[in-house]
Motif scaffolding. Structure first.
Motif, short mmCIF file in Angstrom:
data_model
loop_
_atom_site.label_atom_id
_atom_site.label_comp_id
_atom_site.label_asym_id
_atom_site.label_seq_id
_atom_site.Cartn_x
_atom_site.Cartn_y
_atom_site.Cartn_z
N ALA A 157 -7.49 1.42 -6.34
CA ALA A 157 -7.89 1.24 -7.74
C ALA A 157 -6.67 1.00 -8.62
O ALA A 157 -6.70 0.16 -9.53
N ALA A 158 -5.59 1.74 -8.37
CA ALA A 158 -4.36 1.55 -9.16
C ALA A 158 -3.81 0.15 -8.97
O ALA A 158 -3.35 -0.49 -9.92
N LEU A 159 -3.86 -0.36 -7.74
CA LEU A 159 -3.39 -1.73 -7.49
C LEU A 159 -4.30 -2.74 -8.17
O LEU A 159 -3.82 -3.68 -8.81
N GLU A 160 -5.59 -2.56 -8.04
CA GLU A 160 -6.52 -3.51 -8.64
C GLU A 160 -6.43 -3.52 -10.16
O GLU A 160 -6.59 -4.56 -10.79
N ASN A 161 -6.15 -2.36 -10.74
CA ASN A 161 -6.02 -2.26 -12.20
C ASN A 161 -4.58 -2.49 -12.68
O ASN A 161 -4.30 -2.31 -13.87
N LEU A 162 -3.70 -2.83 -11.76
CA LEU A 162 -2.29 -3.08 -12.05
C LEU A 162 -1.64 -1.88 -12.72
O LEU A 162 -0.78 -2.02 -13.60
N ALA A 163 -2.03 -0.68 -12.27
CA ALA A 163 -1.49 0.56 -12.83
C ALA A 163 -0.32 1.07 -11.98
O ALA A 163 -0.12 2.27 -11.85
N VAL A 196 2.00 9.42 -5.74
CA VAL A 196 2.44 10.76 -5.35
C VAL A 196 3.52 11.25 -6.32
O VAL A 196 3.47 12.39 -6.79
N TYR A 197 4.49 10.40 -6.64
CA TYR A 197 5.56 10.79 -7.56
C TYR A 197 5.05 11.05 -8.98
O TYR A 197 5.62 11.82 -9.72
N ALA A 198 3.95 10.39 -9.34
CA ALA A 198 3.36 10.58 -10.67
C ALA A 198 2.33 11.72 -10.66
O ALA A 198 1.63 11.93 -11.66
N TYR A 199 2.21 12.45 -9.54
CA TYR A 199 1.27 13.55 -9.39
C TYR A 199 -0.19 13.12 -9.57
O TYR A 199 -1.02 13.90 -10.00
N GLN A 200 -0.47 11.88 -9.23
CA GLN A 200 -1.85 11.38 -9.29
C GLN A 200 -2.50 11.40 -7.91
O GLN A 200 -3.68 11.11 -7.76
N ALA A 201 -1.71 11.69 -6.88
CA ALA A 201 -2.19 11.80 -5.51
C ALA A 201 -1.32 12.83 -4.80
O ALA A 201 -0.18 13.06 -5.20
N GLN A 202 -1.87 13.41 -3.76
CA GLN A 202 -1.12 14.41 -3.00
C GLN A 202 -1.08 13.99 -1.54
O GLN A 202 -2.11 13.69 -0.94
N ALA A 203 0.12 13.96 -0.96
CA ALA A 203 0.29 13.55 0.43
C ALA A 203 0.18 14.76 1.35
O ALA A 203 0.62 15.86 1.01
N LEU A 258 0.83 -1.20 0.00
CA LEU A 258 0.00 0.00 0.00
C LEU A 258 0.87 1.26 0.00
O LEU A 258 0.60 2.22 -0.73
N ASP A 259 1.92 1.25 0.82
CA ASP A 259 2.83 2.40 0.86
C ASP A 259 3.56 2.60 -0.47
O ASP A 259 3.70 3.72 -0.95
N THR A 260 4.01 1.51 -1.05
CA THR A 260 4.74 1.58 -2.32
C THR A 260 3.85 2.13 -3.44
O THR A 260 4.26 2.99 -4.21
N ALA A 261 2.62 1.62 -3.51
CA ALA A 261 1.68 2.11 -4.53
C ALA A 261 1.34 3.58 -4.30
O ALA A 261 1.28 4.37 -5.24
N ALA A 262 1.15 3.96 -3.03
CA ALA A 262 0.84 5.36 -2.71
C ALA A 262 2.00 6.26 -3.11
O ALA A 262 1.80 7.34 -3.69
N THR A 263 3.21 5.82 -2.84
CA THR A 263 4.40 6.60 -3.20
C THR A 263 4.49 6.77 -4.71
O THR A 263 4.80 7.87 -5.21
N VAL A 270 -1.54 -9.63 -6.46
CA VAL A 270 -1.84 -8.22 -6.18
C VAL A 270 -3.34 -7.97 -6.32
O VAL A 270 -3.97 -7.37 -5.44
N LYS A 271 -3.94 -8.43 -7.41
CA LYS A 271 -5.38 -8.24 -7.62
C LYS A 271 -6.19 -8.97 -6.57
O LYS A 271 -7.17 -8.43 -6.04
N PHE A 272 -5.80 -10.20 -6.24
CA PHE A 272 -6.55 -10.99 -5.27
C PHE A 272 -6.53 -10.33 -3.89
O PHE A 272 -7.57 -10.19 -3.24
#
Length: 196
Positions: free
Chosen positions: A104-110, A72-79, A64-69, A127-129
């Motif tokens: 959603a990014a994890l579930e869509n493998l984005a 954030v680096y892709a400017y798709q979320a703001q911390a 979860l932390d890795t996906a959130a990071t 990851v999806k499961f």
């Protein structure tokens, strides 16, 4: 680790921000503990010819932390400048909306699967499961009898005891556990006598 799962349940479960004001909070119900318990005790992974229970709570918190990071680096979320949950990682620094976006990014493998922790690294199916399981475990923990087990909730299932009537059962007008139901024993049949 627990802070990430508190952040998860805060984003997924009913709250005042979602237009519903519950008479209690998830932190009072310990639904995040249910998710941790379920991830560590209820998911098996096949290794060679055998299935093994693999504790997945810690690697899932890191995922979860890795996906959130990455978001954030892709400017798709703001911390936020500080975590909303004490001791949490990057996932807990996000708003509810961005935490949902992370799921959603994890579930869509984005996300870049190569940088995820083991056993999720380059394992799209897992990851999806597990991402789907996080949603289900949150709701199971919230609407089940889990909170009412109180001090026995982390004991083995045979040693758990309901200490009070679950508040969510009151919400949905569930009458409670029945001490037994009559068995279905088939349909009443009469056999006509056959004359020979």
């Amino acid at each position: 680790m627990a802070a990430n799962f508190q952040a998860l349940t805060d984003a997924l479960l009913p709250s005042a921000q979602h237009g519903y004001v519950p008479p209690f909070r998830d932190t009072d119900m310990c639904v995040h503990e249910y998710i941790i318990y379920a991830l560590d005790h209820n998911i098996s992974i096949q290794q060679q010819l055998h299935h093994h229970i693999v504790p997945l709570a810690y690697p899932t918190a890191i995922m979860l932390d890795t996906a959130a990071t990455q978001l954030v680096y892709a400017y798709q979320a703001q911390a936020y400048s500080q975590s909303l949950f004490a001791g949490g990682g990057m996932f807990s620094y996000l708003s509810r909306k961005d935490r949902i976006r992370t799921l959603a990014a994890l579930e869509n493998l984005a996300v870049d699967l190569y940088v995820l922790p083991s056993p999720f690294q380059n394992n799209a199916g897992l990851v999806k499961f597990v991402t789907d399981a996080l949603n289900r475990f949150s709701l199971f923990g919230y609407y089940s009898e889990w909170p009412a087990y109180g001090s026995t909730r982390l004991c083995p299932p045979d040693d758990r005891r309901l200490e009070f009537f679950p508040l969510t059962w009151q919400q949905v007008d569930y009458p409670g556990v029945s001490l037994g139901y009559r068995d279905f024993r088939g349909f009443l049949m009469t056999m006509a006598e056959v004359k020979t």
